[in-house]
Design a protein around this motif. Structure first.
Motif, mmCIF file in Angstrom:
data_model
loop_
_atom_site.group_PDB
_atom_site.id
_atom_site.type_symbol
_atom_site.label_atom_id
_atom_site.label_comp_id
_atom_site.label_asym_id
_atom_site.label_seq_id
_atom_site.Cartn_x
_atom_site.Cartn_y
_atom_site.Cartn_z
ATOM 1 N N ALA A 254 0.437 -1.129 0.108
ATOM 2 C CA ALA A 254 -0.169 0.211 0.090
ATOM 3 C C ALA A 254 0.804 1.735 -0.103
ATOM 4 N N HIS A 255 0.906 1.808 -0.858
ATOM 5 C CA HIS A 255 1.472 3.562 -1.011
ATOM 6 C C HIS A 255 0.698 4.522 -1.206
ATOM 7 N N GLY A 256 -0.755 4.439 -1.357
ATOM 8 C CA GLY A 256 -1.413 5.230 -1.661
ATOM 9 C C GLY A 256 -1.770 6.015 0.245
ATOM 10 N N LYS B 113 -5.287 3.820 4.442
ATOM 11 C CA LYS B 113 -5.645 3.201 5.633
ATOM 12 C C LYS B 113 -7.266 2.805 5.612
ATOM 13 N N ALA B 114 -7.458 2.018 4.362
ATOM 14 C CA ALA B 114 -8.392 1.172 4.627
ATOM 15 C C ALA B 114 -8.129 0.054 5.021
ATOM 16 N N SER B 115 -6.710 -0.231 4.657
ATOM 17 C CA SER B 115 -6.022 -1.642 4.949
ATOM 18 C C SER B 115 -6.276 -1.377 7.250
ATOM 19 N N ASP C 22 -0.383 9.937 4.726
ATOM 20 C CA ASP C 22 -0.671 11.161 5.755
ATOM 21 C C ASP C 22 -0.548 10.982 7.349
ATOM 22 N N ASP C 23 -1.228 12.013 7.459
ATOM 23 C CA ASP C 23 -1.392 11.975 9.171
ATOM 24 C C ASP C 23 -2.405 11.567 9.472
ATOM 25 N N GLU C 24 -3.591 10.955 8.816
ATOM 26 C CA GLU C 24 -4.630 10.198 9.190
ATOM 27 C C GLU C 24 -4.120 8.939 9.523
ATOM 28 N N GLY C 25 -3.871 8.790 8.505
ATOM 29 C CA GLY C 25 -3.344 7.046 7.815
ATOM 30 C C GLY C 25 -2.125 6.955 9.644
ATOM 31 N N GLN D 135 8.435 9.171 0.098
ATOM 32 C CA GLN D 135 8.607 7.903 0.856
ATOM 33 C C GLN D 135 9.611 8.087 2.420
ATOM 34 N N ARG D 136 10.626 8.747 2.272
ATOM 35 C CA ARG D 136 12.077 8.650 3.650
ATOM 36 C C ARG D 136 11.896 9.439 4.518
ATOM 37 N N GLN D 137 11.282 11.014 3.827
ATOM 38 C CA GLN D 137 10.488 11.494 4.787
ATOM 39 C C GLN D 137 9.299 11.055 5.315
ATOM 40 N N ASN D 138 8.310 10.636 5.009
ATOM 41 C CA ASN D 138 6.969 10.352 5.758
ATOM 42 C C ASN D 138 7.865 8.978 6.915
ATOM 43 N N TYR D 139 8.424 7.696 6.382
ATOM 44 C CA TYR D 139 9.479 7.136 7.181
ATOM 45 C C TYR D 139 9.927 8.054 9.052
ATOM 46 N N GLN D 140 9.734 8.985 8.373
ATOM 47 C CA GLN D 140 11.713 9.478 10.270
ATOM 48 C C GLN D 140 9.902 10.059 10.431
ATOM 49 N N LYS D 141 8.804 11.102 10.021
ATOM 50 C CA LYS D 141 7.271 11.200 10.621
ATOM 51 C C LYS D 141 6.669 10.037 11.229
ATOM 52 N N ALA D 142 6.910 8.519 10.667
ATOM 53 C CA ALA D 142 5.930 8.128 11.088
ATOM 54 C C ALA D 142 6.575 7.207 12.279
ATOM 55 N N LEU D 143 7.944 7.757 12.621
ATOM 56 C CA LEU D 143 8.339 6.843 13.545
ATOM 57 C C LEU D 143 8.831 7.651 14.493
#
Length: 424
Positions: free
Chosen positions: A248-250, A255-257, A272-275, A320-328
């Protein structure tokens, strides 16, 4: 005749396994990392009997008289590593249409090489999330029977996708009538496919919830399975005792998953932030393959990757790398998912280095490939820690990996189930 041959092979496999495990091994080293706490014990002694750890103590403790002794001066021991996203039966060297130069039986043959170098790199357990012709099941059976050297494999067989989606066959014209064997277009078809894949050896279910980078004609962010389809697949898999991994990239597909109960979200590039909040709330794991863009951009064209796919990789790599940083930073549970097969098997640990470059501490990166991955697999008592009852799976490096994560790229020692694989 065929039955008698199969029975003989099964008996031989059982004898091989018994012979390999019917021993006691005592391993001593300079240090042992407790991956749960990050603490290092000096002068450890680890005893493995019949493939399982029976004691974790200190040098000077009693050792069984018949134990095989393995002394590792200067070495720091850790649990054997776990890669939660591999394609062990494929190779990045033959990408795009170049793969058509080889007969179908070529891929299970090279998978034996892939398995060997993966194990030698310190990855004693892998989850293979997508394979043709049930090749990953055959490889697992060969390894478990003692005929092939390789890691423990949790097999997904085919990945389930939608018509025209990332996990369908999309590179050929209508005249060739190519269709992915695990394509579904309704909740009922999803349930039936879970049952079929499980019947033939799936130990985890992989779905393609969104478009992908290496498919043709779609966009990574586009959702390709409906919530109802994902939910039906997840419910059927969980009822059978199987976990579910979602490509799931999108953002919408992620979120559905998560809402449908998927256990691990693979890639999560455009989350995204909600995910991110949903993942924390529902306890979903993210497996974000943030290294392989470096390899694809450097070597992909030479290997046959099409420009369309190279461009999609460029488009989402940094995001993706920026979102990895954010999620971590937000506290999402991270598992080690390399996508090896998109880059060479055996180089899996390159991902650990990239994780630290994008916000993880060395301990967090190591935890993603040990204790956290074991939890996500549902095997916390078997793998992911050096503790009594777990398999005798260990990797050792010269130096302190909590200070220099690059040491994990060059293990000086690898052991699987009490058997020495690498000792330098």
């Amino acid at each position: 005749m065929r039955l008698s041959v199969l029975l003989a092979a099964a008996s031989l496999a059982a004898l091989c396994v018994t012979a390999a495990q019917a021993k006691t091994v005592a391993v001593t080293a300079d240090k042992l990392v407790d991956v749960a706490t990050g603490k290092e014990a000096d002068k450890p002694l680890v005893i493995i009997t019949d493939g399982r750890i029976t004691k974790v103590g200190k040098q000077g403790d009693a050792v069984p008289a018949d134990a095989e002794k393995v002394d590792l001066p200067g070495v720091t021991l850790l649990p054997g590593l776990i890669d939660m996203h591999t394609h062990i039966t494929s190779s990045p060297l033959f990408s795009g249409y170049n793969s058509l130069l080889f007969t179908d039986s070529f891929w299970p043959v090279i998978s034996t090489h892939n398995a060997k170098v993966t194990l030698e790199a310190g990855f004693t357990t892998i989850r293979n999330v997508g394979s043709e012709n049930y090749d990953d099941v055959g490889l697992r059976q060969g390894i478990d029977g003692g005929f092939v050297e390789g890691p423990r494999i949790v097999t997904a067989t085919y990945a389930i996708g939608s018509t025209g989606g990332h996990c369908d066959s999309t590179f050929f014209p209508p005249s060739m009538k190519q269709k992915g064997p695990a394509v579904i277009d309704s909740p009922d078809e999803g349930r039936r496919m879970v049952r079929e894949l499980h019947k033939y050896g799936a130990q985890v279910i992989k779905i393609c919830a969104t478009g992908g980078v290496f498919s043709h004609g779609d966009k990574p962010g586009a959702q390709q399975l409906t919530f109802e389809e994902i939910k039906a697949i997840v419910d059927e898999a969980h009822a059978t005792g199987l976990k579910v991994a979602a490509h799931a990239h999108g953002a919408s597909g992620i979120k559905a998953s998560i809402l449908a109960g998927v256990d691990t979200i693979e890639h999560a590039s455009l989350v995204d932030d909600e995910g991110i909040k949903l993942a924390i709330q529902k306890g979903a794991y993210f497996g974000m393959d943030i290294y392989n863009t470096d390899y694809t951009q450097a070597e992909g064209k030479k290997n046959g990757v099409l420009e369309e796919n190279l461009q999609k990789d460029r488009d989402i790599g940094l995001i993706q790398r920026q979102n990895y940083q954010k999620a971590l930073k937000a506290g999402v549970k991270m598992i080690f998912s390399s996508d090896a097969g998109v880059y060479p098997h055996g180089a899996n640990a390159n991902q650990l280095v990239t994780m630290t470059q994008w916000g993880a501490t060395p301990l967090q990166a190591i935890q993603s490939a040990t204790i956290t991955a074991a939890e996500a697999l549902g095997q916390p008592d078997d793998v992911g820690q050096v503790k009594v009852g777990a398999y005798g799976d260990m990797v050792g490096v010269v130096g302190d990996p909590l200070k220099d994560i690059t040491l994990m790229k060059h293990p000086a020692f690898v052991m699987k189930g009490g058997d020495v694989v690498v000792k330098k």
